[in-house]
Scaffold this motif. Structure first.
Motif, PDB file in Angstrom:
ATOM      1  N   ALA A  86       0.826  -1.216   0.000  1.00  0.00           N
ATOM      2  CA  ALA A  86       0.000   0.000   0.000  1.00  0.00           C
ATOM      3  C   ALA A  86       0.861   1.268   0.000  1.00  0.00           C
ATOM      4  O   ALA A  86       0.523   2.260  -0.650  1.00  0.00           O
ATOM      5  CB  ALA A  86      -0.926  -0.011   1.208  1.00  0.00           C
ATOM      6  N   SER A  87       1.987   1.213   0.693  1.00  0.00           N
ATOM      7  CA  SER A  87       2.800   2.428   0.822  1.00  0.00           C
ATOM      8  C   SER A  87       3.317   2.906  -0.540  1.00  0.00           C
ATOM      9  O   SER A  87       3.554   4.097  -0.737  1.00  0.00           O
ATOM     10  CB  SER A  87       3.972   2.190   1.779  1.00  0.00           C
TER      11      SER A  87
ATOM     12  N   HIS B 229       1.637   3.084  -3.126  1.00  0.00           N
ATOM     13  CA  HIS B 229       0.570   3.955  -3.643  1.00  0.00           C
ATOM     14  C   HIS B 229       0.337   5.148  -2.697  1.00  0.00           C
ATOM     15  O   HIS B 229      -0.694   5.813  -2.787  1.00  0.00           O
ATOM     16  CB  HIS B 229      -0.731   3.158  -3.785  1.00  0.00           C
ATOM     17  N   HIS B 230       1.264   5.328  -1.742  1.00  0.00           N
ATOM     18  CA  HIS B 230       1.172   6.429  -0.768  1.00  0.00           C
ATOM     19  C   HIS B 230      -0.064   6.305   0.127  1.00  0.00           C
ATOM     20  O   HIS B 230      -0.697   7.288   0.485  1.00  0.00           O
ATOM     21  CB  HIS B 230       1.230   7.794  -1.475  1.00  0.00           C
ATOM     22  N   ILE B 231      -0.386   5.048   0.454  1.00  0.00           N
ATOM     23  CA  ILE B 231      -1.473   4.806   1.401  1.00  0.00           C
ATOM     24  C   ILE B 231      -0.819   4.365   2.713  1.00  0.00           C
ATOM     25  O   ILE B 231      -0.096   3.354   2.735  1.00  0.00           O
ATOM     26  CB  ILE B 231      -2.420   3.692   0.904  1.00  0.00           C
TER      27      ILE B 231
ATOM     28  N   ILE C 119      -0.916   2.707   6.229  1.00  0.00           N
ATOM     29  CA  ILE C 119      -1.782   1.649   6.773  1.00  0.00           C
ATOM     30  C   ILE C 119      -1.045   0.980   7.923  1.00  0.00           C
ATOM     31  O   ILE C 119       0.181   0.836   7.891  1.00  0.00           O
ATOM     32  CB  ILE C 119      -2.107   0.665   5.616  1.00  0.00           C
TER      33      ILE C 119
END
Ligand SMILES: Cc1cc2nc3c(=O)[nH]c(=O)nc-3n(C[C@H](O)[C@H](O)[C@H](O)COP(=O)(O)OP(=O)(O)OC[C@H]3O[C@@H](n4cnc5c(N)ncnc54)[C@H](O)[C@@H]3O)c2cc1C
Ligand SMILES: NC(=O)c1ccc[n+]([C@@H]2O[C@H](COP(=O)([O-])OP(=O)(O)OC[C@H]3O[C@@H](n4cnc5c(N)ncnc54)[C@H](O)[C@@H]3O)[C@@H](O)[C@H]2O)c1
Length: 453
Positions: free
Chosen positions: A67-68, A70-72, A74
């Motif tokens: 996820a990171s 995609h700059h998410i 979590i």
């Protein structure tokens, strides 16, 4: 005791047995199907379908892991294993009843119980004797018994699909499909996973380069792999289990909470009293001809996992069942052709394959073009932050036909069906390249996977 007469009696109500019923019922034949356990058999109740629910959770964890990119932001994910098993069971719970309704609608009499031959044209189930012009063995497979001390301490995929507690550590004996699929889910869920394979290569029937990619990805997620091992025994060790094996001439031991039999499955025919049915067999394998018919009793056919010579896959069981049904109606006319049967190992990401491996294509003497692509730098792979994206397509130089296609990642489990279609219907590599694909999709990469001809 008087016998009840049917045109066809099918032993086993899984994919294969159900596949038989279509053609024979369309021809108006009377059919009884004997099923000892759950209608639908392995695939929907203890195999493909429930397994895929666990794999889907593994896939979600894999997405979260990246996820990171995609700059998410979590947090650390927490998988509630008991709830996942409940979800899996809930998703499949209605399948046997739905199939019972479908069989009733088709006018197939389903009889609950264990069937066995009493003669070349008769079968006993409970206190009933059924006499049939044709009898079909569609009794599936069961885990291969391992002749080692402590073998009874192993669990099988049945327990893995049912135990509501995630074990902290698992050892798989055998490095085939079951070990890799469940191993990936378990490892992603946080269990310590080890796989012990007897042969030099995991998934021995698959393309060696594809397996090497999957092996690297398996090790990346923490699975410990050993090939060329000889497992000697399994023993209890302080509330855990210890597997003792030899490797490179030395004896080793490794411990875990669970040891799983992943050493293959054998035809489930040993309780059928095949001799009473005059069905030639040796070492648990029924002797069959090219029409899936017993070589000794022309009124007996075999299909699905009970066939000792074809891949044990759900669509193949259905396909063979249909062929047997048509052979019963039209008198041994059809033979199976497995050349374009696609398959996928549902690791996360998956390994998918159709047709010949490169090694087999070379052994068979084909002049081939081999298109290998590591696609990690391709836009599609980077967009989805794939951890592995690899393909190999093998083309027959003289006909431009596809001989085999192998993928790891990159939606290979879907792309492989396009190549299966091409193989089956003779679509050439050039025609596949010339097709216009929706963009941007993984399929639109196919033309680049095939070079530029
Ligand atoms: C964990 C696991 C995951 C799998 N995942 C996949 C997958 O993702 N994709 C895929 O293509 N394949 C998969 N498979 C393989 C697939 O499930 C089988 O190839 C398929 O189910 C075989 O169908 P069948 O009809 O031959 O046998 P089965 O489905 O096993 O049916 C045989 C039936 O016969 C019954 N029976 C046995 N003996 C008797 C008797 N004497 N009298 C009456 N009834 C009897 C049994 O109870 C059973 O219901 C998986 C298998 C396992 C174990
Ligand atoms: N995605 C799918 O299509 C899918 C998923 C699960 C199962 N299945 C089917 O179920 C069947 C059974 O699966 P499986 O994974 O048990 O079998 P498998 O045939 O895929 O693999 C068994 C492995 O165990 C090894 N082995 C055998 N004896 C051993 C021993 N004593 N010690 C160590 N290794 C040993 C073999 O060399 C082989 O690599 C397969 O044939 C497969 O077709 C299919």
């Amino acid at each position: 005791m008087t016998s009840e007469k049917f045109d066809v009696v099918v032993l086993g109500g899984g994919n294969a047995g159900i596949g038989v019923t279509g053609p024979v019922r369309r021809a108006g034949m009377s059919v009884a199907m004997i099923e000892a356990d759950l209608l639908g058999g392995t695939c929907p109740n203890r195999g493909c379908t429930p397994k895929k629910v666990l794999v889907a959770a593994g896939h979600a964890l894999h997405e979260i892991e990246r996820a990171s990119i995609h700059h998410i932001a979590i947090g650390k994910p927490k998988l509630d294993w008991a709830a996942l098993i409940d979800r899996e069971k809930d998703m499949i719970k209605d399948i046997p009843a739905n199939l019972a309704r479908a069989m009733a609608k088709r006018n197939v009499e389903v009889i609950k119980g264990h069937g066995a031959f009493t003669g070349p044209n008769t079968v006993r189930v409970g206190s009933r004797i059924l006499e049939a012009r044709q009898i079909v063995i569609a009794t599936g497979s069961k885990p291969r018994p391992l002749p080692i001390p402590g073998a009874e301490l192993m669990i099988t995929s049945d327990e893995m699909l049912s135990e509501r507690e995630l074990p902290a550590s698992v050892i798989f004996i055998g490095g085939g499909v079951i070990a890799l699929e469940f191993g990936h889910v378990y490892a992603r869920a946080g269990a310590d996973v080890a796989i012990l394979e007897a042969l030099p290569q995991l998934l021995p029937a698959m393309d060696a380069d594809a397996v090497a990619r999957l092996q690297a990805e398996s090790e990346r997620i923490g699975i410990r792999l050993r090939t060329t091992v000889s497992v000697k025994r399994i023993e209890q060790a302080n509330g855990r289990l210890r597997v003792v094996f030899s490797h490179d001439g030395a004896e080793h031991a490794t411990e875990a909470d669970r040891v799983v039999n992943g050493a293959g499955r054998i035809a489930n025919v040993d309780t059928l009293d095949l001799s009473a049915g005059q069905v030639e067999h040796a070492n648990g394998r029924v002797a069959i001809d090219g029409h899936l018919r017993s070589t000794s009793n022309p009124n007996v056919y075999v299909c699905g996992d009970a066939v000792p010579t074809s891949p044990q896959l759900s669509p193949i069981a259905t396909y063979e069942g249909d062929i047997v049904g048509r052979n019963i109606v039209e008198r041994a006319k059809y033979s199976p052709d497995y050349a374009s049967m696609a398959t996928s190992v549902y690791t996360v990401p998956p390994l998918a394959s159709v047709g010949l491996t490169e090694a087999v294509a070379r052994q068979k003497g084909f002049a081939i073009d081999v298109h290998v692509n590591d696609m990690l730098d391709w836009f599609s792979a980077k967009t989805y932050a794939e951890t592995v994206a690899w393909s190999k397509v093998i083309v027959d130089r003289s006909t431009d036909r596809i001989l085999g296609a192998h993928f790891v990642g990159h939606s290979g489990q879907e792309l492989v069906n396009i190549f299966g279609l091409a193989m089956r219907f003779g679509i050439t590599a050039r025609q596949i390249r010339e097709n216009v694909y929706a963009y941007p999709t993984f399929s639109s990469d196919i033309k680049h996977m095939l070079g530029h001809g």
